[in-house]
Enzyme design. Structure first.
Site, mmCIF file in Angstrom:
data_model
loop_
_atom_site.group_PDB
_atom_site.id
_atom_site.type_symbol
_atom_site.label_atom_id
_atom_site.label_comp_id
_atom_site.label_asym_id
_atom_site.label_seq_id
_atom_site.Cartn_x
_atom_site.Cartn_y
_atom_site.Cartn_z
ATOM 1 N N GLN A 1 2.951 9.721 1.895
ATOM 2 C CA GLN A 1 4.146 9.280 1.831
ATOM 3 C C GLN A 1 5.337 9.775 0.629
ATOM 4 O OE1 GLN A 1 2.455 5.162 2.343
ATOM 5 N NE2 GLN A 1 4.263 4.954 3.598
ATOM 6 N N HIS B 1 -2.343 7.654 7.158
ATOM 7 C CA HIS B 1 -1.360 8.727 6.459
ATOM 8 C C HIS B 1 -2.006 9.953 5.841
ATOM 9 C CE1 HIS B 1 2.462 6.043 6.565
ATOM 10 N NE2 HIS B 1 1.829 5.134 6.022
ATOM 11 N N HIS C 1 -4.601 1.670 7.884
ATOM 12 C CA HIS C 1 -3.189 2.295 7.713
ATOM 13 C C HIS C 1 -3.078 3.346 6.612
ATOM 14 C CE1 HIS C 1 1.024 1.244 8.051
ATOM 15 N NE2 HIS C 1 1.135 1.955 6.876
ATOM 16 N N GLU C 2 -3.488 3.109 5.629
ATOM 17 C CA GLU C 2 -3.132 4.184 4.394
ATOM 18 C C GLU C 2 -4.029 5.591 4.775
ATOM 19 O OE1 GLU C 2 -0.816 3.730 3.025
ATOM 20 O OE2 GLU C 2 -0.964 1.488 2.860
ATOM 21 N N CYS D 1 5.561 -0.313 7.690
ATOM 22 C CA CYS D 1 5.232 0.793 6.828
ATOM 23 C C CYS D 1 6.608 0.993 6.121
ATOM 24 C CB CYS D 1 4.978 1.982 7.845
ATOM 25 S SG CYS D 1 4.702 3.378 6.959
ATOM 26 N N LEU D 2 6.280 1.477 4.933
ATOM 27 C CA LEU D 2 7.638 1.728 4.122
ATOM 28 C C LEU D 2 8.114 3.195 4.590
ATOM 29 C CD1 LEU D 2 6.064 1.155 0.546
ATOM 30 C CD2 LEU D 2 7.616 -0.125 1.712
ATOM 31 N N GLY E 1 0.968 -1.256 0.128
ATOM 32 C CA GLY E 1 0.034 0.176 -0.092
ATOM 33 C C GLY E 1 0.746 1.466 -0.039
HETATM 34 O O1 GNR Z 1 3.721 -2.539 2.554
HETATM 35 C C1 GNR Z 1 3.084 -2.348 3.799
HETATM 36 N N1 GNR Z 1 2.892 -3.564 4.482
HETATM 37 C C2 GNR Z 1 1.912 -3.519 5.329
HETATM 38 C C3 GNR Z 1 2.000 -4.554 6.381
HETATM 39 C C4 GNR Z 1 1.104 -4.646 7.282
HETATM 40 C C5 GNR Z 1 0.102 -3.627 7.567
HETATM 41 C C6 GNR Z 1 0.389 -2.503 6.709
HETATM 42 C C7 GNR Z 1 0.972 -2.420 5.578
HETATM 43 S S1 GNR Z 1 1.217 -1.105 4.813
HETATM 44 C C8 GNR Z 1 2.891 -1.038 4.150
HETATM 45 C C9 GNR Z 1 3.323 0.019 3.120
HETATM 46 C C10 GNR Z 1 2.628 1.235 3.583
HETATM 47 O O2 GNR Z 1 3.612 1.918 4.453
HETATM 48 N N2 GNR Z 1 1.649 1.995 3.588
HETATM 49 O O3 GNR Z 1 1.452 3.162 4.032
HETATM 50 NI NI NI Z 2 2.680 3.383 5.781
#
Ligand code: GNR
Ligand code: NI
Length: 167
Positions: free
Chosen positions: A51, A137, A133-134, A91-92, A46
């Site tokens: 980001q 952000h 999660h997204e 999270c990236l 995601g």
């Molecule tokens: O790549 C991602 N893996 C992930 C794993 C568990 C819960 C949420 C995520 S999202 C993350 C990519 C990211 O940072 N998205 O904002």
């Molecule tokens: Ni993230």
């Protein structure tokens, strides 16, 4: 193909609240293409526009093994949610850190697609986790902010060490 730099926690720009998209035009579709290239290269499942330092309400998700089923959500809103469930998240913008976060188990999200057409989607499992999660952000929130202050401090120290090692 354009790879965009991903902001790294604790970059203060990650705390920006994103503005709604008023018109879904080619500029937004071009952003989505660059975000998709960036997410797939990372690799991640995601990515929120926040980001890549674009503060507009755009998120993308691709949970497919084949990495060819991109889901796009513009101006996403959660219109229903139920249950609670824990998932180990990463999270990236917080590389190498994985921690359990509790979120709603099932959600209904309303958004616009890449053509500007409204749709609604019921999600559970990993898709529901990723959407939440997204969407965080877009509100300027990073998953580590759900953790205790002690854990947050440890994470900051670990990230600083990791970065020293690569510099
Ligand atoms: O790549 C991602 N893996 C992930 C794993 C568990 C819960 C949420 C995520 S999202 C993350 C990519 C990211 O940072 N998205 O904002
Ligand atoms: Ni993230």
């Amino acid at each position: 193909m354009a790879l965009l730099p991903i902001l790294q926690y604790p970059d203060p720009r990650l705390h920006t609240v994103a503005a709604p998209v008023s018109v879904v035009n080619d500029e937004i579709r071009s952003l989505i293409k660059d975000m998709s290239d960036t997410m797939h290269a990372a690799p991640g499942v995601g990515l929120a526009a926040t980001q890549v330092d674009v503060h507009r309400r755009v998120i993308i998700i691709d949970l497919s093994e084949t990495r060819d089923r991109l889901r796009v959500f513009i101006n996403p809103e959660i219109i229903a949610s139920s249950g609670k469930s824990d998932c180990e998240e990463g999270c990236l913008s917080v590389p190498g850190i994985f921690e359990k976060v509790t979120r709603a188990e099932r959600i209904t999200v309303r958004a616009l697609d890449a053509q500007g057409k409204p749709f609604e989607l019921d999600a559970d499992g990993m898709l529901a986790v990723c959407i939440q999660h997204e969407m965080d952000h877009l509100e300027g929130k990073v998953f580590v902010e759900y953790l205790s202050r002690l854990k947050q401090r440890r994470i900051l120290a670990k990230l600083r060490k990791q970065r020293q090692r690569v510099m």
